[in-house]
Design a protein around this motif. Structure first.
Motif: not given
Length: 237
Positions: A64-79, A103-115
């Motif tokens: 809620t404090l940042g911006s470009r959540s979808f873009r950041r989510g794509c980066i995190v999910f790619a990681c 198969w579906f760890g914390v970075l996969h989860l956070l990436g989807v949540c951010m997107m």
């Protein structure tokens, strides 16, 4: 947010969380690679059981404090996909058993949540209600085995499923939503709730730095720990 505008206590908490993750992985790896029979302290058990939930809630709050959540989510999910690829490669090369694959760890989860975050344009009470429902549903279906193998990201497992790091959308998407509710209410004005001089101390600055670099620390710590312990194990034989 710019460095000077960041809410320092959230960075500190995120830094503490990522260092706790390193400690948990180190203790696990000492047993796995070195064969040390370690007595697990109470804080280890607590972090292992609840540390992930705390980190997910914190991530939702920070969204809620940042911006470009979808873009950041794509980066995190790619990681997250990179970690899946590396762990699958370790298995295929005979460096570890199939259990090591993520198969579906914390970075996969956070990436989807951010997107998905741009979809959360709901009134705060409605978002809180949906979050609670998802959390409850997630714990109700925990351990449920189904035939459809593609449903494991939701928390529905298939026979023989293993993942060395597993954060399904249910209940964790609900925890993330509750974190956004926390951010909307407690940090509605995007200002710190802990004013004072401690934020300028060396301890606070260190944990703040760890919090700001949490993604890179998470990606790099396990290969470094893995490599060092492999070296130690080879020297012992």
């Amino acid at each position: 947010m710019k460095k000077n505008d960041r809410i320092w206590e959230l960075d500190v908490l995120r830094g503490v969380c990522i260092l706790c993750v390193i400690a948990v992985h180190l203790i696990y790896d000492l047993g796995f690679f070195i064969g040390l029979d370690l007595h697990l302290p109470a804080w280890y058990v607590f972090i292992q059981q609840y540390g992930g939930v705390i980190f997910v809630i914190l991530s939702g709050c920070c969204a809620t404090l940042g911006s470009r959540s979808f873009r950041r989510g794509c980066i995190v999910f790619a990681c997250g996909l990179l970690i899946s690829l590396v762990t699958f490669g370790m298995y295929r090369l005979g460096m570890a058993t199939r259990d090591v694959i993520v198969w579906f760890g914390v970075l996969h989860l956070l990436g989807v949540c951010m997107m998905l975050y741009p979809v959360y344009r709901l009134p705060t009470p409605a978002l809180a209600a949906i979050g609670i429902v998802l959390v409850v549903a997630g714990y109700l279906i925990a351990g449920t085995v189904v035939r459809a193998k593609f449903l494991f990201p939701l928390g529905l497992l298939y026979e023989g499923f293993t993942s060395s790091d597993y954060f399904p959308l249910l209940p964790h998407l609900g925890w993330y939503m509750l974190g956004t509710v926390l951010g909307r209410t407690v940090y509605a004005d995007k200002k710190t709730r802990l004013p004072g001089t401690f934020r300028n101390s060396g301890v606070a600055r260190f944990f703040c730095w760890c919090g700001r670099q949490s993604l890179f620390i998470y990606l790099l710590h396990q290969p470094i720990v893995y490599g060092l312990l492999e070296l130690i194990a080879s020297l012992r034989h």
